[in-house]
Design an enzyme around this catalytic site. Structure first.
Site, PDB file in Angstrom:
ATOM      1  N   HIS A 588      44.037  34.623  38.988  1.00  0.00           N
ATOM      2  CA  HIS A 588      43.639  33.677  40.019  1.00  0.00           C
ATOM      3  C   HIS A 588      43.682  32.264  39.446  1.00  0.00           C
ATOM      4  CE1 HIS A 588      40.062  34.355  37.598  1.00  0.00           C
ATOM      5  NE2 HIS A 588      39.573  33.214  38.044  1.00  0.00           N
ATOM      6  N   ASP A 590      41.249  28.650  39.658  1.00  0.00           N
ATOM      7  CA  ASP A 590      39.845  28.384  39.975  1.00  0.00           C
ATOM      8  C   ASP A 590      39.627  27.451  41.157  1.00  0.00           C
ATOM      9  OD1 ASP A 590      38.885  30.076  38.065  1.00  0.00           O
ATOM     10  OD2 ASP A 590      38.595  28.544  36.541  1.00  0.00           O
ATOM     11  N   ARG A 670      30.758  43.042  27.335  1.00  0.00           N
ATOM     12  CA  ARG A 670      31.322  41.722  27.017  1.00  0.00           C
ATOM     13  C   ARG A 670      30.461  40.659  27.669  1.00  0.00           C
ATOM     14  NH1 ARG A 670      34.554  38.005  29.922  1.00  0.00           N
ATOM     15  NH2 ARG A 670      36.374  37.115  28.858  1.00  0.00           N
TER      16      ARG A 670
END
Length: 745
Positions: A588, A590, A670
């Protein structure tokens, strides 16, 4: 129709087209009396669906839900009725004036022209009368490109799903949501809404039917035929492929009829200077009509939700059909379909080889040997070739622009001059590809990488060159191991499942659990004694540290304001990783909506258009996967990868030069601090300021090193462009699309 034999075929065809287009010229460009009829016409005639739509959208934003539902539904039903009426009038008026055409075989000179005009006038009068019986004068006017775009992308259903949700009509809301999602499959919020509707009481499976299916029936047949082929059900595949071919031809004819009967304007830049005579204007209009009809190939071959059309859509169906017929034992039908395919590609070696195989298999069946192509396909190809000759003639001699939608167009149809130009362009392109040249993409963000790094111990690990892009950087040493451990401990103690994603546990993939923590939530937890005050302050101070570093390195011409700060952890769900093919976060951009097929990125909602700079500060590396990667605008070509580790900061401009994603986290957890910055003060993160105010109320100070005053006026960044550029006319797409909290349930 017999015409003088000494004329070339193109010249004769142009005269035929001019006669045909004079119908459009006389009817479609003539003024209509009584323009200005109201949208709510009491006469029962079809009115302007664009006015109904605009009024419905205004009612939506005024939160008049009943009125909005009524008007939005009425705008769509009115549009359908208008298209249906145009088609009926087209069929009704095809014979009009045909008795005059017989005169063209015997008359010469001026009388020939007069009989032609007589035919045109009679057909124009028929269409005018037919439409006048059912459509108001205002309803016959062309709508804007914006309105065409709204309906082609099914945006009315975007509004309707919210309206029906507000009215408590969840079955209708689910139906609208599904219909919108079919044409907008990358709309994440709508996908989430549909999942919620499926779990709601009172919503049945019947709600999840495409309301626009009638206009997309050929795609359902196409998919059914492919499914039958996969299961080797050849008899059923033959049936579905045959239906698909017929439906494709029907949809194409429907589209072509709309081009002919709908109101038209003269093409742009024609006749504006008053220099064009009647024949020039008629030629321009006829070429515009033929171009519209040729474009129907692309329209019909474009699946809902796709940007690009399926190439060779009709020939591909014929290829599947003849193979399925052969497999099903229908050799005669296979020969007919294959001969139809050869009309598109007469020299195709595979098709000719298959034809030889089929005829040998038939043996002495003389009737099958004489099988001809489908008459419908033969007429389709003949008509299309003649239209292409006229359009290419217009390109070469009348300064007309035309984009051929077909790959099968014979080279001899294209004028030699155009062929020479295209060959030269192709050679230049090939040379560039051989030399490995790649166009350097410019970044208009105002950032310029390469500034100083003002923090001791922070080093530049990767820059634009090593990251193969523009305005990208990787800095190491931003945090030490002790600080990473502190924030990891904070995340474990305080992060809430889905926080920062409106409570969605897995906003991007069902194979991972997302947990998040904002600065404001950390401060409130610290005030309640749930976490250490110093840990919450460290989370805040980390953001200030990042802002100082990136403001300096990217040489920001103005101040940077926090847009959003989010500590987020992604944990692989145990036992749910086998065979996984998705990403932790899909590719994508932002601050704009990326369309990989066209390589365009539209700076409009639901993208966060105000974001200018993005950053990720990593806290750990004891997990599998979870790498950040950058791509080209095609969202496929990976240009760089970054492996997370404690204290590593990745910064990049938030625009279309930096498409990115995150690989799947397949084991472990993560954690990273995600930050976005804006140059527009009115888009700053108010939650962060609320957190700072809470500390101030408690008599505590917070570090805000790195805050830079803006040069010049505050908040004067240029407004984001919301529209498609490069087309014949700029089409704004910032039209109140339902976004954010409006379409999130």
């Amino acid at each position: 129709m017999a015409l003088c034999a000494n004329h070339s075929s193109v010249y004769v065809a142009l005269h035929i087209s001019l006669i045909h287009s004079l119908f459009s010229f006389f009817y479609l460009t003539s003024p209509v009396a009584g323009i200005g009829a109201s949208a709510g016409s009491a006469s029962g005639l079809i009115t302007s669906y664009d006015v109904l739509y605009y009024t419905g959208v205004r009612a939506y934003f005024s939160e008049e839900w009943e009125k909005a539902a009524e008007l939005l539904e009425k705008s769509m039903s009115t549009r359908e009725a208008l298209f249906r009426t145009r088609r009926q009038c087209h069929e009704e008026c095809v014979p009009a004036g045909y008795d005059r055409l017989s005169k063209l075989d015997t008359e010469k000179g001026n009388l020939w022209d007069l009989w032609a005009v007589d035919w045109v006038q009679r057909r124009a009068e028929c269409v005018r009368f037919c439409l006048g019986r059912a459509v108001t004068p205002a309803g016959q006017l062309p709508v804007s490109a914006d309105i065409e775009y709204e309906f082609s992308t099914r945006n009315p259903y975007n509004f309707l799903q919210v309206v029906y949700w507000k009215l408590g009509k969840v079955q209708k809301a689910a139906s609208a949501a599904h219909t919108f999602f079919v044409a907008n499959p990358s709309h994440l919020e709508m996908r989430n809404n549909i999942e919620k509707y499926r779990r709601m009481e009172g919503v049945t499976e019947d709600a999840f039917q495409d309301r626009e299916m009638e206009t997309e029936k050929h795609w359902a047949l196409y998919d059914s035929a492919v499914t039958s082929e996969a299961s080797s059900d050849w008899a059923h595949a033959v049936e579905k492929w045959r239906e698909c071919v017929n439906e494709t031809l029907r949809q194409t004819d429907e589209c072509r009829a709309q081009c002919e009967v709908a109101s038209q304007r003269l093409p742009e830049n024609r006749g504006e200077d008053g220099m064009d005579g009647v024949f020039e204007k008629a030629a321009a209009l006829s070429l515009s009509l033929l171009s519209c009809q040729q474009a129907c190939v692309t329209q019909v071959a474009t699946r809902p939700g796709r940007i690009s059309a399926q190439e060779d859509f009709l020939p591909t169906q014929l290829e599947h059909l003849h193979i399925a017929q052969f497999k099903a034992g229908d050799l005669g039908g296979a020969v007919r379909s294959l001969r139809s395919l050869l009309l598109f590609y007469p020299s195709d070696k595979d098709s000719l080889s298959n034809l030889e195989l089929y005829t040998e298999t038939l043996g002495g069946d003389t009737e099958a040997h004489g099988t001809k192509p489908s008459q419908e396909i033969a007429r389709y190809v003949s008509r299309s070739l003649q239209e292409k000759k006229l359009l290419y003639f217009g390109m070469e001699n009348l300064n007309f622009n035309f984009t051929d939608p077909d790959l099968w167009t014979p080279e001899e149809v294209v004028p030699e001059l155009l062929r020479d130009i295209w060959r030269a362009e192709k050679e230049v392109l090939n040379e560039k590809l051989k030399a490995g040249e790649k166009e350097v993409e410019m970044d208009d963000s105002g950032f310029y990488a390469g500034g100083p790094v003002p923090q001791v111990g922070v080093t530049i690990s990767m820059d634009d060159n090593s990251l193969n892009g523009t305005n990208r950087v990787v800095l190491d040493g931003v945090l030490d191991q002790k600080e990473c451990n502190t924030v990891l401990r904070l995340a474990t103690a305080a992060a809430a499942a889905g926080d920062g994603y409106r409570g969605r546990r897995s906003p991007h993939t069902p194979h991972e659990k997302f947990e998040g923590l904002t600065v404001l939530r950390a401060v409130k937890l610290a005030r309640d004694g749930m976490v250490n005050q110093s840990d919450a302050k460290l989370l805040h101070e980390m953001g200030e540290r990042v802002r100082t570093l990136l403001h300096s390195y990217f040489r920001s011409p103005s101040g940077l304001h926090f847009s959003y700060t989010h500590l987020v952890c992604r944990s692989a769900i145990t036992g749910d990783q086998e065979g996984r093919l998705d990403l932790s976060h899909p590719v994508h951009v932002d601050n704009c909506l990326l369309e990989p097929e066209t390589r365009q990125c539209w700076r409009e909602p639901p993208a966060f258009t105000h974001r200018d700079l993005s950053a990720v500060l990593y806290l750990n590396d004891d997990f599998d996967g979870g790498e950040l990667f950058f791509t080209d605008r095609d969202a496929k070509t990976v240009t760089a990868r970054v492996k997370p580790t404690c204290g590593r900061l990745v910064g990049f401009s938030a625009g279309p030069v930096n498409p990115h994603g995150v690989t799947a986290v397949t084991a472990g957890r993560r954690c990273a601090l995600a930050l976005w910055f804006t140059k527009e003060k009115h888009h700053r993160d108010m939650e962060r300021e609320e957190a700072e105010a809470l500390w101030a109320a408690d008599g505590q100070s917070v570090t805000k090193g790195g805050e830079v005053k803006e040069e010049g006026r505050e908040g004067t960044a240029a407004p984001a462009r919301s529209g498609r550029s490069g087309s014949q006319s700029s089409r704004s797409r910032g039209r109140g699309r339902v976004t954010g909290g409006k379409d999130e349930l």
